[in-house]
Design a protein around this motif. Structure first.
Motif, short mmCIF file in Angstrom:
data_model
loop_
_atom_site.label_atom_id
_atom_site.label_comp_id
_atom_site.label_asym_id
_atom_site.label_seq_id
_atom_site.Cartn_x
_atom_site.Cartn_y
_atom_site.Cartn_z
N UNK A 1 -8.51 6.14 -1.96
CA UNK A 1 -8.97 4.71 -1.94
C UNK A 1 -8.03 3.90 -1.12
N UNK A 2 -6.64 4.29 -1.39
CA UNK A 2 -5.60 3.86 -0.62
C UNK A 2 -5.67 4.01 0.82
N UNK B 1 1.01 -1.07 0.14
CA UNK B 1 0.06 -0.05 0.01
C UNK B 1 0.85 1.01 0.00
N UNK B 2 2.13 1.20 0.85
CA UNK B 2 2.77 2.46 0.86
C UNK B 2 3.40 2.60 -0.41
N UNK C 1 -5.84 11.18 -9.45
CA UNK C 1 -4.85 10.99 -8.57
C UNK C 1 -5.33 11.15 -7.13
N UNK C 2 -6.20 12.21 -6.78
CA UNK C 2 -6.65 12.51 -5.60
C UNK C 2 -7.58 11.10 -5.23
N UNK C 3 -8.36 10.97 -6.21
CA UNK C 3 -9.40 9.72 -6.09
C UNK C 3 -8.53 8.38 -5.54
N UNK D 1 -8.85 0.68 6.99
CA UNK D 1 -9.70 -0.60 7.10
C UNK D 1 -8.72 -1.46 7.57
N UNK D 2 -7.53 -1.66 7.24
CA UNK D 2 -6.63 -2.78 7.60
C UNK D 2 -6.22 -2.26 9.21
#
Length: 504
Positions: free
Chosen positions: A331-332, A309-310, A325-327, A338-339
């Motif tokens: 999401x990330x 993810x990073x 990009x912002x979207x 959530x994780x």
């Protein structure tokens, strides 16, 4: 009725044992009283029947002359007379068939043939000896009397009343100056035996014997009570011996998995209970080992998921256009949040953070100041000293979730800290639409998102309230949700008030 019954196993065992012992003691007492009565009756009637047979044998060997009145004779406590009628019928006494059978058998064994037999055993009340009168026979004579000539020097010695009419049942004469001192009325047993001779006359005996005293009943009752008390005490001891390990087992079972340490119980009590405790200790060790393995697996899983993810976040920094990009960044970030929430929820109950006794109102004030510095609509409306035993980092996480929910769904968050009996309430209120009754019941379930107004566009994965509820329960408290009037939601964390420790 059920509310008065004990709920614990030792209490139910003690109640059942006490009830069974009480019933057994009552039955035993009744049987003892009945057996005592029968034994006393046999003890009194046996000699009376034997004496009657001895007198009957003498009467048969030398019967009194017909038409001549026979005086009353005495042999031991019994009085005898040959009469034309029997007192059982003339006085309408209740006949005793068992006594009649015993008397008939005794007479037959003595080869004495009689025409009829009557027997009666009744309870009577003897009057006092103070000259108040009453229905009782009176026999007093010092002369000796035999039925017939003196041919049997070893036969029964019968004493008669010299120059007096036969005794009857009536008022006693007035007492003399040397009369016995008054004695209160007392219970007695009157044994009447009568057999019809071949000449149609009746040989009758009347025996007055003392009845069983109340002292006998008291002694039997006292002995029964003492036995009941000793057995009940033993039953209570056994119930307590069984219950103590079960209470320890309950306390240990409630802590299984906490802080990663196995909860073991001291093995004690009866054999079956000891086996249960040993099995529980073995299970606790296995559960602790499995939870430790789970923590290791979650740590490795979190590390393996955070790394890509990073890396993905770095790669999209040069992504065009800006809106896309912002979207992708959002999401990330949602995936990362959530994780973290899933990992935190999986670790609940096994936090290694030490418990501290602190004033939770100070912690709440610090958090409100932090939010206020960012311009968030968060305020503290009321506060009072509230010492609780908690893990500060975990408690901040739970409270942050409630504040974030209030801001996201209710536009404002107002906090209060108050006492409610032996509990501390940290309340977060908002001005949102609230929740339906069904949503309130399921709001703390994992991944539950409730009403349409609380949709995905507001963010979150439905784990905020779940985490707050799990953290509150880990502190011995609870999360309480309720709608406000006219609108809004109230979310309260209820924690037990810390008990002050006395200095050593």
């Amino acid at each position: 009725m059920k509310s008065f019954l004990p709920r614990s196993l030792p209490g139910q065992l003690a109640l059942v044992m006490a009830g069974a012992l009480l019933v057994a003691s009552v039955v035993n007492f009744v049987l003892l009283i009945g057996e005592r009565h029968r034994a006393q009756l046999i003890e009194q009637t046996g000699p009376a029947v034997a004496r009657f047979v001895d007198v009957a044998r003498e009467v048969f060997s030398s019967p009194p002359e017909l038409g001549r009145p026979t005086p009353i004779a005495r042999l031991g406590p019994s009085r005898y007379q040959v009469q034309n009628a029997n007192p059982v019928d003339t006085r309408n006494l209740a006949r005793d068939s068992t006594m009649e059978q015993r008397l008939s058998s005794a007479l037959k064994d003595a080869d004495l043939d009689v025409l009829q037999i009557r027997a009666s055993v009744t309870s009577i009340t003897l009057p006092d000896r103070g000259g108040q009168g009453g229905q009782r026979p009176r026999f007093d004579s010092d002369d000796r009397f035999r039925f017939g000539p003196d041919t049997n020097p070893t036969g029964p010695q019968l004493r008669r009343e010299n120059d007096r009419p036969p005794a009857t049942f009536g008022n006693d004469p007035a007492p003399s100056a040397n009369a016995e001192s008054p004695r209160p009325p007392r219970e007695a047993r009157e044994i009447v035996l009568t057999a019809q001779l071949p000449d149609k006359r009746w040989l009758t005996s009347i025996t007055i014997s003392p009845a069983g005293t109340s002292g006998d009943i008291f002694l039997l009752g006292a002995s029964t009570f003492i036995i009941f008390a000793f057995v009940l005490a033993a039953a209570l001891w056994i119930a307590n011996r069984v219950g103590r390990p079960l209470r320890d087992l309950t306390a240990a079972a409630q802590k299984v998995g906490a802080a990663g340490e196995p909860q073991e119980v001291v093995v004690q009590g009866p054999g079956d209970v000891r086996q249960t405790l040993e099995a529980f200790n073995a299970m606790s060790r296995r559960v602790s080992q499995l939870l430790s393995e789970k923590d290791v697996m979650l740590g490795a899983l979190g590390h393996d998921l955070r790394t890509p993810l990073a890396s993905l976040r770095i790669r999209i920094e040069s992504m065009e256009p800006e809106a896309e990009r912002q979207k992708a960044v959002r999401t990330i970030e949602e995936a990362s949040d959530l994780l973290e929430d899933i990992l935190e929820l999986a670790r609940q109950g096994r936090s290694k953070e030490p418990v501290q006794t602190m004033d939770v109102s100070i912690l709440v004030e610090d958090m409100v100041e932090d939010y206020a510095e960012t311009g968030a609509p968060v305020s503290l409306t009321a506060s009072e000293k509230a010492p609780v035993a908690c893990r500060p980092v975990l408690f901040r996480r739970a409270l942050r979730n409630l504040i974030d929910n209030a801001i996201a769904y209710g536009r404002v968050a107002r906090l209060t800290v108050s006492r409610a009996g032996s509990d501390i309430l940290v309340k977060v209120e908002d001005d949102g639409p609230g929740m339906s009754t069904e949503a309130l019941a399921s709001a703390a379930d994992p991944f539950y998102r409730g009403d349409a107004s609380r949709n995905r566009t507001t963010g979150g994965a439905g784990l905020g309230l779940t985490l707050a509820d799990a953290i509150a329960k880990a502190h011995g408290g609870a999360l309480v949700l309720a709608n406000r009037a006219p609108n809004g939601l109230s979310a309260s964390i209820k924690l037990p008030l810390a008990t002050p420790t006395k200095p050593a």
